[in-house]
Scaffold this active site. Sequence first.
Site, PDB file in Angstrom:
ATOM      1  N   THR A 125      32.159  42.265  35.964  1.00 48.08           N
ATOM      2  CA  THR A 125      32.009  41.290  37.045  1.00 48.08           C
ATOM      3  C   THR A 125      30.655  41.457  37.730  1.00 48.08           C
ATOM      4  OG1 THR A 125      32.842  40.706  39.238  1.00 48.08           O
ATOM      5  CG2 THR A 125      33.253  42.948  38.520  1.00 48.08           C
ATOM      6  N   ASP A 126      30.173  40.374  38.315  1.00 50.87           N
ATOM      7  CA  ASP A 126      28.911  40.469  39.065  1.00 50.87           C
ATOM      8  C   ASP A 126      29.044  41.360  40.299  1.00 50.87           C
ATOM      9  OD1 ASP A 126      30.481  38.764  40.626  1.00 50.87           O
ATOM     10  OD2 ASP A 126      29.014  37.133  40.688  1.00 50.87           O
ATOM     11  N   GLU A 127      30.297  41.633  40.710  1.00 49.18           N
ATOM     12  CA  GLU A 127      30.486  42.417  41.937  1.00 49.18           C
ATOM     13  C   GLU A 127      30.007  43.851  41.810  1.00 49.18           C
ATOM     14  OE1 GLU A 127      34.194  42.044  43.920  1.00 49.18           O
ATOM     15  OE2 GLU A 127      34.443  39.965  43.330  1.00 49.18           O
ATOM     16  N   TYR A 152      37.897  47.701  44.301  1.00 53.54           N
ATOM     17  CA  TYR A 152      37.910  46.920  43.047  1.00 53.54           C
ATOM     18  C   TYR A 152      36.582  47.025  42.316  1.00 53.54           C
ATOM     19  CZ  TYR A 152      37.185  42.876  40.035  1.00 53.54           C
ATOM     20  OH  TYR A 152      36.845  42.068  38.975  1.00 53.54           O
ATOM     21  N   LYS A 156      35.427  48.773  38.664  1.00 59.50           N
ATOM     22  CA  LYS A 156      34.827  48.003  37.565  1.00 59.50           C
ATOM     23  C   LYS A 156      33.483  48.634  37.190  1.00 59.50           C
ATOM     24  CE  LYS A 156      36.045  44.738  35.795  1.00 59.50           C
ATOM     25  NZ  LYS A 156      36.942  44.526  34.612  1.00 59.50           N
TER      26      LYS A 156
HETATM   27  P1  NAD Z   1      44.178  38.670  36.399  1.00 62.35           P
HETATM   28  O1  NAD Z   1      44.540  39.586  37.508  1.00 62.35           O
HETATM   29  O2  NAD Z   1      44.533  37.234  36.482  1.00 62.35           O
HETATM   30  O3  NAD Z   1      44.808  39.213  35.024  1.00 62.35           O
HETATM   31  C1  NAD Z   1      44.822  40.569  34.687  1.00 62.35           C
HETATM   32  C2  NAD Z   1      45.772  40.751  33.497  1.00 62.35           C
HETATM   33  O4  NAD Z   1      45.701  42.137  33.100  1.00 62.35           O
HETATM   34  C3  NAD Z   1      47.231  40.454  33.829  1.00 62.35           C
HETATM   35  O5  NAD Z   1      47.832  39.708  32.789  1.00 62.35           O
HETATM   36  C4  NAD Z   1      47.873  41.831  33.948  1.00 62.35           C
HETATM   37  O6  NAD Z   1      49.244  41.833  33.610  1.00 62.35           O
HETATM   38  C5  NAD Z   1      47.043  42.623  32.955  1.00 62.35           C
HETATM   39  N1  NAD Z   1      47.026  44.068  33.249  1.00 62.35           N
HETATM   40  C6  NAD Z   1      46.800  44.656  34.452  1.00 62.35           C
HETATM   41  N2  NAD Z   1      46.889  45.998  34.334  1.00 62.35           N
HETATM   42  C7  NAD Z   1      47.179  46.254  33.028  1.00 62.35           C
HETATM   43  C8  NAD Z   1      47.373  47.450  32.281  1.00 62.35           C
HETATM   44  N3  NAD Z   1      47.300  48.649  32.866  1.00 62.35           N
HETATM   45  N4  NAD Z   1      47.622  47.345  30.962  1.00 62.35           N
HETATM   46  C9  NAD Z   1      47.710  46.120  30.373  1.00 62.35           C
HETATM   47  N5  NAD Z   1      47.535  44.965  31.025  1.00 62.35           N
HETATM   48  C10 NAD Z   1      47.276  45.028  32.340  1.00 62.35           C
HETATM   49  O7  NAD Z   1      42.611  38.873  36.185  1.00 62.35           O
HETATM   50  P2  NAD Z   1      41.483  37.814  35.777  1.00 62.35           P
HETATM   51  O8  NAD Z   1      41.018  37.112  36.985  1.00 62.35           O
HETATM   52  O9  NAD Z   1      41.945  37.048  34.598  1.00 62.35           O
HETATM   53  O10 NAD Z   1      40.328  38.815  35.335  1.00 62.35           O
HETATM   54  C11 NAD Z   1      40.216  39.248  33.984  1.00 62.35           C
HETATM   55  C12 NAD Z   1      39.002  40.139  33.850  1.00 62.35           C
HETATM   56  O11 NAD Z   1      37.835  39.425  34.225  1.00 62.35           O
HETATM   57  C13 NAD Z   1      39.036  41.382  34.738  1.00 62.35           C
HETATM   58  O12 NAD Z   1      38.482  42.462  34.003  1.00 62.35           O
HETATM   59  C14 NAD Z   1      38.143  41.014  35.915  1.00 62.35           C
HETATM   60  O13 NAD Z   1      37.561  42.160  36.481  1.00 62.35           O
HETATM   61  C15 NAD Z   1      37.113  40.132  35.225  1.00 62.35           C
HETATM   62  N6  NAD Z   1      36.450  39.113  36.055  1.00 62.35           N
HETATM   63  C16 NAD Z   1      37.183  38.217  36.777  1.00 62.35           C
HETATM   64  C17 NAD Z   1      36.533  37.221  37.485  1.00 62.35           C
HETATM   65  C18 NAD Z   1      37.302  36.177  38.268  1.00 62.35           C
HETATM   66  O14 NAD Z   1      36.695  35.361  38.953  1.00 62.35           O
HETATM   67  N7  NAD Z   1      38.624  36.150  38.211  1.00 62.35           N
HETATM   68  C19 NAD Z   1      35.142  37.156  37.476  1.00 62.35           C
HETATM   69  C20 NAD Z   1      34.423  38.085  36.743  1.00 62.35           C
HETATM   70  C21 NAD Z   1      35.088  39.054  36.022  1.00 62.35           C
HETATM   71  O1  TDX Z   2      42.276  33.056  51.435  1.00 60.54           O
HETATM   72  C1  TDX Z   2      41.105  33.382  51.182  1.00 60.54           C
HETATM   73  N1  TDX Z   2      40.104  32.964  52.024  1.00 60.54           N
HETATM   74  C2  TDX Z   2      38.803  33.262  51.810  1.00 60.54           C
HETATM   75  O2  TDX Z   2      37.932  32.852  52.606  1.00 60.54           O
HETATM   76  C3  TDX Z   2      40.757  34.171  50.037  1.00 60.54           C
HETATM   77  C4  TDX Z   2      41.827  34.653  49.085  1.00 60.54           C
HETATM   78  C5  TDX Z   2      39.426  34.455  49.824  1.00 60.54           C
HETATM   79  N2  TDX Z   2      38.468  34.025  50.688  1.00 60.54           N
HETATM   80  C6  TDX Z   2      37.049  34.299  50.398  1.00 60.54           C
HETATM   81  C7  TDX Z   2      36.679  35.708  50.007  1.00 60.54           C
HETATM   82  C8  TDX Z   2      35.514  35.477  49.071  1.00 60.54           C
HETATM   83  O3  TDX Z   2      34.315  35.293  49.813  1.00 60.54           O
HETATM   84  O4  TDX Z   2      36.743  33.486  49.258  1.00 60.54           O
HETATM   85  C9  TDX Z   2      35.844  34.175  48.365  1.00 60.54           C
HETATM   86  C10 TDX Z   2      36.499  34.337  47.017  1.00 60.54           C
HETATM   87  O5  TDX Z   2      37.581  35.255  47.178  1.00 60.54           O
HETATM   88  P1  TDX Z   2      38.452  35.769  45.916  1.00 60.54           P
HETATM   89  O6  TDX Z   2      39.038  34.614  45.197  1.00 60.54           O
HETATM   90  O7  TDX Z   2      39.365  36.837  46.419  1.00 60.54           O
HETATM   91  O8  TDX Z   2      37.329  36.352  44.944  1.00 60.54           O
HETATM   92  P2  TDX Z   2      36.210  37.503  45.097  1.00 60.54           P
HETATM   93  O9  TDX Z   2      36.620  38.537  46.069  1.00 60.54           O
HETATM   94  O10 TDX Z   2      34.884  36.845  45.265  1.00 60.54           O
HETATM   95  O11 TDX Z   2      36.327  38.163  43.618  1.00 60.54           O
HETATM   96  C11 TDX Z   2      36.491  37.304  42.459  1.00 60.54           C
HETATM   97  O12 TDX Z   2      35.293  37.161  41.752  1.00 60.54           O
HETATM   98  C12 TDX Z   2      34.834  38.268  41.046  1.00 60.54           C
HETATM   99  C13 TDX Z   2      37.599  37.809  41.546  1.00 60.54           C
HETATM  100  O13 TDX Z   2      38.803  37.961  42.276  1.00 60.54           O
HETATM  101  C14 TDX Z   2      37.198  39.101  40.895  1.00 60.54           C
HETATM  102  O14 TDX Z   2      38.186  39.517  39.962  1.00 60.54           O
HETATM  103  C15 TDX Z   2      35.899  38.897  40.176  1.00 60.54           C
HETATM  104  O15 TDX Z   2      35.422  40.107  39.666  1.00 60.54           O
END
Ligand code: NAD
Ligand code: TDX
Length: 336
Positions: A125-127, A152, A156
Amino acid sequence: MSTLLVTGGAGFIGSNFVRHALEHTGHDVVVLDKLTYAGDLASLEGVPSDRFRFVRGDIGDAGLVGALTAELDPATDAIVHFAAESHNDNSLAGPRPFVDTNILGTYTLIEAARERELRFHHISTDEVYGDLELDDPAKFTESTAYRPSSPYSSTKAASDLLVAAWVRSFGLRATISSCSNNYGPYQHVEKFIPRQITNVLGGKRPKLYGSGRNVRDWIHVDDHNSAVLAILERGRVGETYLIGANGERNNLQVVETILELLGQPRDAYDLVDDRPGHDLRYAIDASKLRTETGWAPRYTDFRDGLARTIEWYRDNEAWWGPQKAATEARYAELGR
Ligand code: NAD
Ligand code: TDX
């Protein structure tokens, strides 16, 4: 490659990846997923069963991981590692599962990949780069220093460092991609965009943390996944690639667009307590990915992508409805 072992394939990005890979490539897919609160088999409904297998289990279970990797052919197959604890707010309330899954789970997988000399792609992730000032013209690049802020993002970052060390020390054939904030179908209602869409659909007001001025760089989940495939096919082993689609918006702008698309007044939201340590801004420079692999995003109009996502949530209450009350109860405890 012929088989992809996809960890976390029942989550948001992983389930979209499984559909995308089955549709756009000839690979078979095996999913390994623990089905935590964030995983849902319903997200994989309808995928063609002759090319797909689901295994429920923990990526930290070395015996199970060893059995699954023993089935793979190092000459053709790969592991694509999405599984993680992914929500910042949860990591602040209880960091331990983030250490277990994101750090130790990744360790277990790369040890298995090392033993079998398997190609490995790590989803990050970019975080991991921390945050940028709101008025900083800079964006993150692959050479930005790691400076994670939350439990988190620090777990990562730790997993990225393990993968990079396994490349250098053991010759692991790995790539890493770090993507910005994803949106699209099958995203858990705890995350910002689905939370606000489903609030409005349910007659409730969106909740903005702090001032609402924090900026995220939004990308459609299909664009993230096409980039991951491009890296698997054309990326250089040992390299990190940033994935982003020039989608910077502040949270207030996103909420105003959701309200407008749902026919509500643009100011029908509530400001609530801020997230502790809340990162100000993320922004991605994806030049390396574009130049080296020729990848380009398809969803270049955020408003249009958001409108389609709203339609998906409107049509799929059966998928998100069961999670909504429990998620809002967790937020109520946090005062957000
Ligand atoms: P999510 O939380 O929706 O899904 C995570 C999945 O992993 C779930 O199906 C969960 O059951 C499974 N999981 C969790 N722990 C596990 C374990 N110990 N063993 C096996 N499975 C397990 O997450 P997401 O938003 O789909 O993110 C997927 C990946 O992308 C993550 O690595 C996250 O860091 C990365 N990522 C997410 C975002 C975003 O905006 N959501 C952005 C950049 C990177
Ligand atoms: O109710 C809300 N109100 C609000 O203002 C929630 C849930 C979030 N926020 C804000 C927090 C952040 O500035 O919105 C932005 C986005 O929040 P999230 O959806 O929780 O994402 P963020 O914390 O930016 O992280 C996401 O992007 C990077 C994903 O959850 C991560 O898994 C990924 O790595």
